[in-house]
Every structure is written in C-alpha cells, then in structure tokens.
Design an enzyme around this catalytic site. Structure first.
Site, PDB file in Angstrom:
ATOM      1  N   ASN A  65     -89.960   0.636 -12.043  1.00 40.66           N
ATOM      2  CA  ASN A  65     -90.015   0.280 -13.332  1.00 40.66           C
ATOM      3  C   ASN A  65     -90.084  -1.113 -13.511  1.00 40.66           C
ATOM      4  O   ASN A  65     -90.929  -1.461 -14.237  1.00 40.66           O
ATOM      5  CB  ASN A  65     -88.688   0.595 -13.853  1.00 40.66           C
ATOM      6  CG  ASN A  65     -88.400  -0.030 -15.180  1.00 40.66           C
ATOM      7  OD1 ASN A  65     -89.337   0.553 -16.311  1.00 40.66           O
ATOM      8  ND2 ASN A  65     -87.588  -1.051 -15.310  1.00 40.66           N
ATOM      9  N   ARG A 123     -82.529  -4.367 -17.895  1.00 47.60           N
ATOM     10  CA  ARG A 123     -83.239  -4.720 -19.546  1.00 47.60           C
ATOM     11  C   ARG A 123     -84.379  -3.553 -19.817  1.00 47.60           C
ATOM     12  O   ARG A 123     -84.645  -2.804 -19.045  1.00 47.60           O
ATOM     13  CB  ARG A 123     -83.902  -5.950 -19.906  1.00 47.60           C
ATOM     14  CG  ARG A 123     -82.858  -7.063 -19.592  1.00 47.60           C
ATOM     15  CD  ARG A 123     -83.520  -8.459 -20.065  1.00 47.60           C
ATOM     16  NE  ARG A 123     -84.283  -9.040 -19.103  1.00 47.60           N
ATOM     17  CZ  ARG A 123     -85.643  -9.080 -18.870  1.00 47.60           C
ATOM     18  NH1 ARG A 123     -86.266  -8.572 -19.632  1.00 47.60           N
ATOM     19  NH2 ARG A 123     -86.186  -9.669 -17.773  1.00 47.60           N
ATOM     20  N   SER A 140     -99.256   1.445 -16.984  1.00 49.55           N
ATOM     21  CA  SER A 140     -99.467   0.989 -18.260  1.00 49.55           C
ATOM     22  C   SER A 140    -100.829   1.225 -18.890  1.00 49.55           C
ATOM     23  O   SER A 140    -101.675   1.921 -18.189  1.00 49.55           O
ATOM     24  CB  SER A 140     -99.433  -0.495 -18.305  1.00 49.55           C
ATOM     25  OG  SER A 140    -100.007  -1.150 -19.272  1.00 49.55           O
ATOM     26  N   TYR A 148    -103.011  -8.298 -14.305  1.00 54.16           N
ATOM     27  CA  TYR A 148    -101.973  -7.281 -14.630  1.00 54.16           C
ATOM     28  C   TYR A 148    -102.649  -5.651 -14.752  1.00 54.16           C
ATOM     29  O   TYR A 148    -101.909  -4.856 -14.278  1.00 54.16           O
ATOM     30  CB  TYR A 148    -101.258  -7.577 -16.274  1.00 54.16           C
ATOM     31  CG  TYR A 148    -100.089  -6.570 -16.606  1.00 54.16           C
ATOM     32  CD1 TYR A 148     -98.858  -6.619 -16.192  1.00 54.16           C
ATOM     33  CD2 TYR A 148    -100.727  -5.705 -17.464  1.00 54.16           C
ATOM     34  CE1 TYR A 148     -97.873  -5.581 -16.541  1.00 54.16           C
ATOM     35  CE2 TYR A 148     -99.795  -4.657 -18.068  1.00 54.16           C
ATOM     36  CZ  TYR A 148     -98.326  -4.883 -17.610  1.00 54.16           C
ATOM     37  OH  TYR A 148     -97.307  -3.864 -17.935  1.00 54.16           O
ATOM     38  N   GLY A 206     -85.601  -2.958 -11.697  1.00 52.23           N
ATOM     39  CA  GLY A 206     -85.328  -3.571 -12.894  1.00 52.23           C
ATOM     40  C   GLY A 206     -84.676  -2.944 -13.927  1.00 52.23           C
ATOM     41  O   GLY A 206     -84.893  -2.584 -15.131  1.00 52.23           O
TER      42      GLY A 206
END
Ligand code: NAP
Length: 315
Positions: free
Chosen positions: A157, A85, A210, A223, A82
């Site tokens: 990532n 961006r 996260s 998630y 990834g």
C-alpha cells in the site's frame, strides 16, 4: 489520485496497440515463460515454472521462517505497508476488527500507531522502516513471520508521490526515490512475503496501483511509471506464484481523500468529479472494500488481474 493539470491529460500511456502487439517484443525477452503461456504454450511454461520456482525460493530464503500449512494455530496474518495513515490505516483497522494479526510499518509513528500498539499488543506490530531500505524491509517481514507464525496476506500500500512536477525539471534523485519506494520496495516485500507463504501453503499479494497507471496525467510521469510497473509485476508474478497457491492482484484506486492528495485544489476535485461517471470522488472505505474483497475467499479464483475502482473515470 490524479494530477492537478488533468485538463491537459494525455491518453493511452499503457493500453492500446502496444498491448496487443506486446507478445512479440516481450516474448523475445522472456522466451517460454509467462508470455509464451499466454500465447498458448501455457502447460509447458507453467511446468517449467513449477520445477524452477521452489528451488529458487529455497536458494534465496535465507532466514525466512518456515511455517507449515495446518500447523499454525494463530489467526491469519497480514502485512500492510504504510498502515499509519490513509488507506493503509483503514485496512489495518478493518483487518484487526476481523480478527487478523496485522503488521505494518511507516517512517514515523503517529497517535493511531501508538494507541493500537498499546491496545492490541498481541495482534499488532508496527516498526519504523523506510521503503527505500530493502534490507530493512526483508528483516521486517522475517521478524513478522517469526512472531506471528507465518504470513497470509501482503498489501503493498505505501507509496510516495512527492511534489507533482513536470518531467523536464524532475531531478534524478527524485526519479530514484520514486522508483525505489514505489516499485523496488513492493517487489522486495512481495519476494520476502512469498518466500514465507510458499512454505505455508500459499497466500495473497495485493499491489495498490493507481489510475495513473492506465491513463496519462501531467506532472506525475515517473509516479505513473512506477504504478504501471507494479501492474505488470502483478500479472507475471501471478503466473509464477499461482502453482504455489499464491494469488497476486493489482488494485487501481481512483482519487480519494488522504494526506497524499491534500495539494489537489477544490477546483480540480470538482473537475475530477465531473469527469467521473458516478459524479464524485471515492470514499476511502470503498477502496478498502475492494482490497478486502481481493483478500477474501470470495475472490479465490481471481489472480493476475487489475481491479479498477474509480467510479468509471478511466472507462
Ligand atoms: N489518495 C489517492 O487518491 C490515491 C489514488 C490512487 C492510488 N493511491 C495509492 O494508494 C496507496 C495509499 O495512498 P494514501 O493516499 O492512503 O497514502 P498516504 O495517506 O500518503 O499514506 C501513505 C502511507 O505510507 C507511508 N509511507 C510513505 N512513504 C513511506 C516510506 N518512504 N517508507 C515507509 N512508509 C512510507 C506513510 O507513513 P510515513 O509518511 O510516516 O512514512 C503512510 O503510512 C498508495 O499506493 C497510493 O499511491 C492513492
């Protein structure tokens, strides 16, 4: 990144009493492997792993190119998932600036990717690969290793968040996509890269997790499960790959601005900032700094750890 409904966030999804009592439950599943090592039987467990790991790797290496430590004449090579961006793009830019060869993929190309391919053809590879296609992920890794002569660093990532929604209305398809993209894909990439690294004297794997893995938030249950799974994966993998000189760590970012978090309202940004001891959101540069620290020789004795970079919001 945190959910828009933080106000009602539930605490203690992962940590707490379960962690302290986990060895019993997990030991039943893993017997003498990693958890036994934590309980005091480390030498035997590690010895077992040392004996079995290379055989398993050899057996499954398929067409993974072998690169021997010391034979590589080229620059260090990083695989960043990834990298078109957000955090991934910044990592690509900073590693390229630091002399690395960088390979990345995403589903679609953008101007950054096209320009970098044109400007740095000897140092930069981009391909269109979807995280859900594990065969394509393995093919990508092996072609990178052939082209650049090895792999020294993997940063897992890329991830998807999709629309935040309550668990009771989350479709099975959505669950499958999140599990495949955010958990199965990083595992597949780690395996493919570790096979290459094991033949060239070692390397490093950094899994981008996260704060949802360590604190509960409404609207992001699945998630969160994928990110907590990634943290557990990092710890156990570090035990197994340590003897092969491959370090594995998790990096837990707090909220930072990117395309993934455009849906978060100004009101919720302010709420997150208020709850953060440092009183603000992260700059993506601060998250990249932490990733690059874990990738650097300055962290050479750190493995199996979860580094939280969140301004203190989870403390
Ligand atoms: N932003 C935050 O506040 C925050 C907070 C905590 C953790 N994180 C974590 O930090 C990491 C980076 O987040 P970010 O905010 O920088 O993300 P982002 O801006 O949304 O960028 C995600 C990157 O991954 C690629 N990607 C997404 N889905 C993909 C798929 N199915 N297959 C292949 N590539 C895919 C995207 O390209 P394409 O769309 O073209 O495929 C893009 O290059 C993620 O792991 C995220 O979970 C972010």
């Amino acid at each position: 990144m945190s959910g828009p409904q933080e106000e009602t966030a539930h605490a203690a999804v992962v940590s707490g009493p379960t962690e302290e009592t986990a060895p019993t439950a997990v030991a039943g599943e893993q017997e003498t492997t990693a958890v036994a090592g934590e309980q005091g039987a480390a030498p035997a467990a590690v010895a077992d792993e040392r004996e079995t790991a290379p055989a398993a790797v050899a057996d499954e290496r398929e067409s993974a190119p072998a690169a021997v430590a010391g034979e590589r004449e080229t620059a260090r090579t990083a695989v960043i998932s990834g990298g078109s961006r957000g955090l991934g793009r910044l990592l690509v830019e900073r590693l390229l600036a630091d002399g690395w060869q960088v390979a990345t993929f995403s589903r679609s190309a953008n101007d950054f990717v096209k320009d970098t391919v044109a400007e740095r053809p000897d140092h930069f590879i981009w391909e269109s690969v979807d995280l859900v296609d594990r065969k394509a992920l393995r093919t990508f890794v092996n072609s990178v290793a052939r082209r650049f002569g090895g792999i020294d660093l993997l940063v897992n990532n890329a991830a998807v968040l999709n629309r935040q929604e309550l668990f009771l209305t989350t479709s099975s398809r959505q669950v499958d996509t999140l599990l495949a993209s955010n958990l199965a894909a990083p595992i597949a990439l780690a395996q493919a890269c570790a096979r290459v690294m094991s033949g060239s004297g070692g390397g490093q794997i950094i899994n981008v997790s996260s704060i949802n893995a360590v604190r509960g938030y409404r609207g992001v249950a699945v998630y969160s499960a994928t990110k907590a799974g990634l943290d557990g994966f990092s710890r156990s993998l570090a035990r197994e790959l340590g003897p092969l000189n491959i370090r594995v760590n998790s990096l837990v970012p707090g909220f930072f601005d990117s395309d993934m978090t455009t849906e978060v309202t100004e009101q919720n940004r302010e709420r997150i900032a208020r709850r953060t001891p440092l009183g603000r959101l992260a700059d993506v540069e601060e998250i990249a700094n932490a990733v690059l620290f874990l990738a650097s020789p300055q962290s050479s004795f750190i493995t199996g750890q979860t580094l939280v970079v969140d301004g203190g919001i989870t403390c």
